[in-house]
Scaffold this motif. Structure first.
Motif, PDB file in Angstrom:
ATOM      1  N   GLY A 123      50.509   9.527  65.138  1.00 26.34           N
ATOM      2  CA  GLY A 123      52.117   8.644  65.046  1.00 26.34           C
ATOM      3  C   GLY A 123      52.528   8.638  63.773  1.00 26.34           C
ATOM      4  N   GLY A 124      53.898   8.463  63.897  1.00 24.10           N
ATOM      5  CA  GLY A 124      54.486   8.288  62.363  1.00 24.10           C
ATOM      6  C   GLY A 124      55.968   8.675  62.429  1.00 24.10           C
ATOM      7  N   ILE A 125      56.691   8.524  61.511  1.00 23.89           N
ATOM      8  CA  ILE A 125      58.221   8.709  61.941  1.00 23.89           C
ATOM      9  C   ILE A 125      58.632  10.311  62.080  1.00 23.89           C
ATOM     10  CG2 ILE A 125      58.644   8.979  59.157  1.00 23.89           C
ATOM     11  CD1 ILE A 125      61.168   7.123  61.363  1.00 23.89           C
ATOM     12  N   ASN A 126      57.868  11.269  61.561  1.00 26.46           N
ATOM     13  CA  ASN A 126      58.330  12.571  61.847  1.00 26.46           C
ATOM     14  C   ASN A 126      57.408  13.079  63.120  1.00 26.46           C
ATOM     15  OD1 ASN A 126      59.805  13.011  59.799  1.00 26.46           O
ATOM     16  ND2 ASN A 126      57.723  12.947  58.321  1.00 26.46           N
ATOM     17  N   ASN A 127      56.799  12.172  63.948  1.00 29.99           N
ATOM     18  CA  ASN A 127      55.996  12.642  65.288  1.00 29.99           C
ATOM     19  C   ASN A 127      57.074  12.556  66.079  1.00 29.99           C
ATOM     20  OD1 ASN A 127      55.086  11.891  67.876  1.00 29.99           O
ATOM     21  ND2 ASN A 127      52.973  11.785  66.704  1.00 29.99           N
ATOM     22  N   PRO A 128      57.149  13.556  67.156  1.00 30.03           N
ATOM     23  CA  PRO A 128      58.305  13.899  68.100  1.00 30.03           C
ATOM     24  C   PRO A 128      58.410  12.820  68.971  1.00 30.03           C
ATOM     25  CG  PRO A 128      56.942  16.006  67.950  1.00 30.03           C
ATOM     26  CD  PRO A 128      56.419  14.961  67.219  1.00 30.03           C
ATOM     27  N   LEU A 129      57.355  11.848  69.092  1.00 30.57           N
ATOM     28  CA  LEU A 129      57.672  10.528  70.272  1.00 30.57           C
ATOM     29  C   LEU A 129      58.019   9.525  69.534  1.00 30.57           C
ATOM     30  CD1 LEU A 129      54.295  10.778  72.306  1.00 30.57           C
ATOM     31  CD2 LEU A 129      56.653  11.904  72.782  1.00 30.57           C
ATOM     32  N   GLY A 130      58.105   9.761  68.230  1.00 28.60           N
ATOM     33  CA  GLY A 130      58.886   8.435  67.398  1.00 28.60           C
ATOM     34  C   GLY A 130      58.394   7.238  67.538  1.00 28.60           C
ATOM     35  N   THR A 151      63.327   8.832  68.493  1.00 32.16           N
ATOM     36  CA  THR A 151      63.481   9.997  67.735  1.00 32.16           C
ATOM     37  C   THR A 151      64.078   9.717  66.687  1.00 32.16           C
ATOM     38  OG1 THR A 151      64.258  12.042  67.947  1.00 32.16           O
ATOM     39  CG2 THR A 151      65.520  10.579  68.859  1.00 32.16           C
ATOM     40  N   ASN A 152      63.791  10.404  65.525  1.00 31.88           N
ATOM     41  CA  ASN A 152      64.759  10.275  64.218  1.00 31.88           C
ATOM     42  C   ASN A 152      65.448  11.447  64.029  1.00 31.88           C
ATOM     43  OD1 ASN A 152      62.858  12.409  63.653  1.00 31.88           O
ATOM     44  ND2 ASN A 152      62.099  11.505  61.412  1.00 31.88           N
ATOM     45  N   GLU A 153      66.102  12.101  65.173  1.00 33.19           N
ATOM     46  CA  GLU A 153      67.090  13.003  65.187  1.00 33.19           C
ATOM     47  C   GLU A 153      68.032  12.561  65.956  1.00 33.19           C
ATOM     48  OE1 GLU A 153      65.277  17.112  65.480  1.00 33.19           O
ATOM     49  OE2 GLU A 153      63.454  16.352  65.828  1.00 33.19           O
ATOM     50  N   PRO A 154      69.132  11.941  65.317  1.00 31.06           N
ATOM     51  CA  PRO A 154      70.328  11.590  66.034  1.00 31.06           C
ATOM     52  C   PRO A 154      70.999  12.517  66.693  1.00 31.06           C
ATOM     53  CG  PRO A 154      70.203  10.469  63.754  1.00 31.06           C
ATOM     54  CD  PRO A 154      68.949  11.577  63.989  1.00 31.06           C
ATOM     55  N   LYS A 155      71.287  13.814  66.073  1.00 34.60           N
ATOM     56  CA  LYS A 155      71.884  14.969  66.645  1.00 34.60           C
ATOM     57  C   LYS A 155      71.306  15.230  68.186  1.00 34.60           C
ATOM     58  CE  LYS A 155      69.297  18.596  64.875  1.00 34.60           C
ATOM     59  NZ  LYS A 155      68.555  18.962  63.668  1.00 34.60           N
ATOM     60  N   THR A 156      70.243  14.957  68.637  1.00 35.56           N
ATOM     61  CA  THR A 156      69.702  15.248  69.751  1.00 35.56           C
ATOM     62  C   THR A 156      69.959  14.136  71.075  1.00 35.56           C
ATOM     63  OG1 THR A 156      67.563  14.024  69.674  1.00 35.56           O
ATOM     64  CG2 THR A 156      67.632  16.406  68.943  1.00 35.56           C
ATOM     65  N   ILE A 157      70.832  13.099  70.665  1.00 30.08           N
ATOM     66  CA  ILE A 157      71.248  12.346  71.544  1.00 30.08           C
ATOM     67  C   ILE A 157      72.488  12.828  72.230  1.00 30.08           C
ATOM     68  CG2 ILE A 157      72.038   9.801  71.955  1.00 30.08           C
ATOM     69  CD1 ILE A 157      68.959  10.058  71.101  1.00 30.08           C
ATOM     70  N   GLY A 158      72.665  12.756  73.354  1.00 32.11           N
ATOM     71  CA  GLY A 158      73.951  13.091  74.266  1.00 32.11           C
ATOM     72  C   GLY A 158      73.634  14.723  74.438  1.00 32.11           C
ATOM     73  N   VAL A 161      67.835  18.439  75.360  1.00 27.07           N
ATOM     74  CA  VAL A 161      67.191  19.030  74.312  1.00 27.07           C
ATOM     75  C   VAL A 161      65.592  19.216  74.499  1.00 27.07           C
ATOM     76  CG1 VAL A 161      68.722  19.014  72.624  1.00 27.07           C
ATOM     77  CG2 VAL A 161      67.221  17.218  72.904  1.00 27.07           C
ATOM     78  N   SER A 162      65.019  18.123  75.286  1.00 26.39           N
ATOM     79  CA  SER A 162      63.649  17.961  75.280  1.00 26.39           C
ATOM     80  C   SER A 162      62.998  18.654  76.236  1.00 26.39           C
ATOM     81  CB  SER A 162      63.584  16.393  75.527  1.00 26.39           C
ATOM     82  OG  SER A 162      63.515  15.967  76.893  1.00 26.39           O
ATOM     83  N   ASN A 163      61.528  18.454  76.327  1.00 20.61           N
ATOM     84  CA  ASN A 163      60.788  19.146  77.285  1.00 20.61           C
ATOM     85  C   ASN A 163      60.709  18.352  78.530  1.00 20.61           C
ATOM     86  OD1 ASN A 163      59.405  21.658  76.086  1.00 20.61           O
ATOM     87  ND2 ASN A 163      59.318  20.430  74.373  1.00 20.61           N
ATOM     88  N   GLY A 164      61.597  17.654  78.825  1.00 19.16           N
ATOM     89  CA  GLY A 164      61.593  16.823  80.105  1.00 19.16           C
ATOM     90  C   GLY A 164      61.802  15.339  80.032  1.00 19.16           C
ATOM     91  N   CYS A 165      61.357  14.840  78.629  1.00 23.59           N
ATOM     92  CA  CYS A 165      61.654  13.498  78.495  1.00 23.59           C
ATOM     93  C   CYS A 165      63.156  12.812  78.084  1.00 23.59           C
ATOM     94  CB  CYS A 165      60.791  13.141  77.138  1.00 23.59           C
ATOM     95  SG  CYS A 165      59.014  13.631  77.270  1.00 23.59           S
ATOM     96  N   ALA A 166      62.944  11.467  78.103  1.00 18.25           N
ATOM     97  CA  ALA A 166      64.192  11.001  77.504  1.00 18.25           C
ATOM     98  C   ALA A 166      64.282  10.191  76.457  1.00 18.25           C
ATOM     99  CB  ALA A 166      64.834   9.905  78.537  1.00 18.25           C
ATOM    100  N   ARG A 167      64.727  10.371  75.491  1.00 16.88           N
ATOM    101  CA  ARG A 167      64.731   9.876  74.007  1.00 16.88           C
ATOM    102  C   ARG A 167      65.712   9.219  73.403  1.00 16.88           C
ATOM    103  NH1 ARG A 167      64.636  15.147  70.429  1.00 16.88           N
ATOM    104  NH2 ARG A 167      62.951  15.831  71.474  1.00 16.88           N
ATOM    105  N   LEU A 168      65.500   8.267  72.893  1.00 15.60           N
ATOM    106  CA  LEU A 168      66.553   7.218  72.177  1.00 15.60           C
ATOM    107  C   LEU A 168      66.222   7.215  70.765  1.00 15.60           C
ATOM    108  CD1 LEU A 168      65.645   5.831  74.958  1.00 15.60           C
ATOM    109  CD2 LEU A 168      66.779   3.899  74.151  1.00 15.60           C
ATOM    110  N   ILE A 169      67.250   6.902  69.734  1.00 13.71           N
ATOM    111  CA  ILE A 169      67.207   6.750  68.414  1.00 13.71           C
ATOM    112  C   ILE A 169      66.101   5.465  68.058  1.00 13.71           C
ATOM    113  CG2 ILE A 169      68.328   5.932  66.357  1.00 13.71           C
ATOM    114  CD1 ILE A 169      68.963   8.728  67.119  1.00 13.71           C
TER     115      ILE A 169
END
Length: 192
Positions: A123-130, A151-158, A161-169
């Motif tokens: 786990g950590g800031i660069n981990n895909p699960l955030g 996620t730490n990738e704001p550009k992926t919101i909206g 992009v993911s492998n099925g999951c929902a992601r939030l900042i």
């Protein structure tokens, strides 16, 4: 249930930028999200039970329902069209700064991206699960390997992009995580 039956068109309330009780680690960056990409309280049309999660992929939104036909709307990124899995789930596990291991299917689809992490990533800031993860389960199936996560990738919101999951900042995921108990009902609506 159609998503237009779920939502009312107007927002009411205030932006929930740094909600009380959301412990944000010092290492978390300032994502500088525009106002329209921040969580906000909204009215909903239907009388859904309070304290459920509803993911509307057409609006790239996750709703945490509240009493009196209200909800908190969080902007999300969702699974790519071929990987998004609509259905009813429940939160079967909750983890802070979760470790991550790509599934065999992910490695098979994109070995150049995922094979290097076949043994997992701490786990950590660069981990895909955030920052936080809500693990989605179904009766009789158990862990679906679908997550609602940070996620730490704001550009992926909206985006899809993911492998099925929902992601939030990450900071918004911490806020949601602090509200959601185990066994919470989760509905992921079909793609329109």
């Amino acid at each position: 249930m159609k998503r237009r039956d779920f939502l009312a068109g107007t927002a009411c309330g205030v932006v929930l930028a740094g909600s009380a009780g959301a412990a944000i680690p010092l290492a978390l960056p300032d994502y500088n999200m525009p106002e329209d990409m921040l969580p906000r309280e909204v009215r909903i049309k239907n009388d859904f039970g309070p304290f459920e999660i509803h993911v509307d992929p057409g609006q790239y939104a996750l709703y945490w329902t509240l009493p009196k036909k209200k909800a908190i709307r969080y902007p999300v990124g969702i699974g790519r069209t071929s990987l998004y899995e609509a259905g009813e789930y429940y939160v079967g596990a909750r983890k802070e700064w979760p470790s991550w291991t790509p599934t065999d299917e992910m490695i098979e689809r994109s070995p150049q991206l995922y094979a290097q992490h076949a043994d997992g990533m701490p786990g950590g800031i660069n981990n895909p699960l955030g920052s936080r993860g809500l693990y989605l389960f179904q009766p009789g199936r158990g862990d679906t390997f679908l997550r609602i996560h940070g996620t730490n990738e704001p550009k992926t919101i909206g985006r899809r992009v993911s492998n099925g999951c929902a992601r939030l900042i990450n900071d918004q995921m911490i806020d949601l995580y602090n509200r959601v108990p185990m066994n919470t009902r989760v509905i992921m609506y079909p793609l329109a």
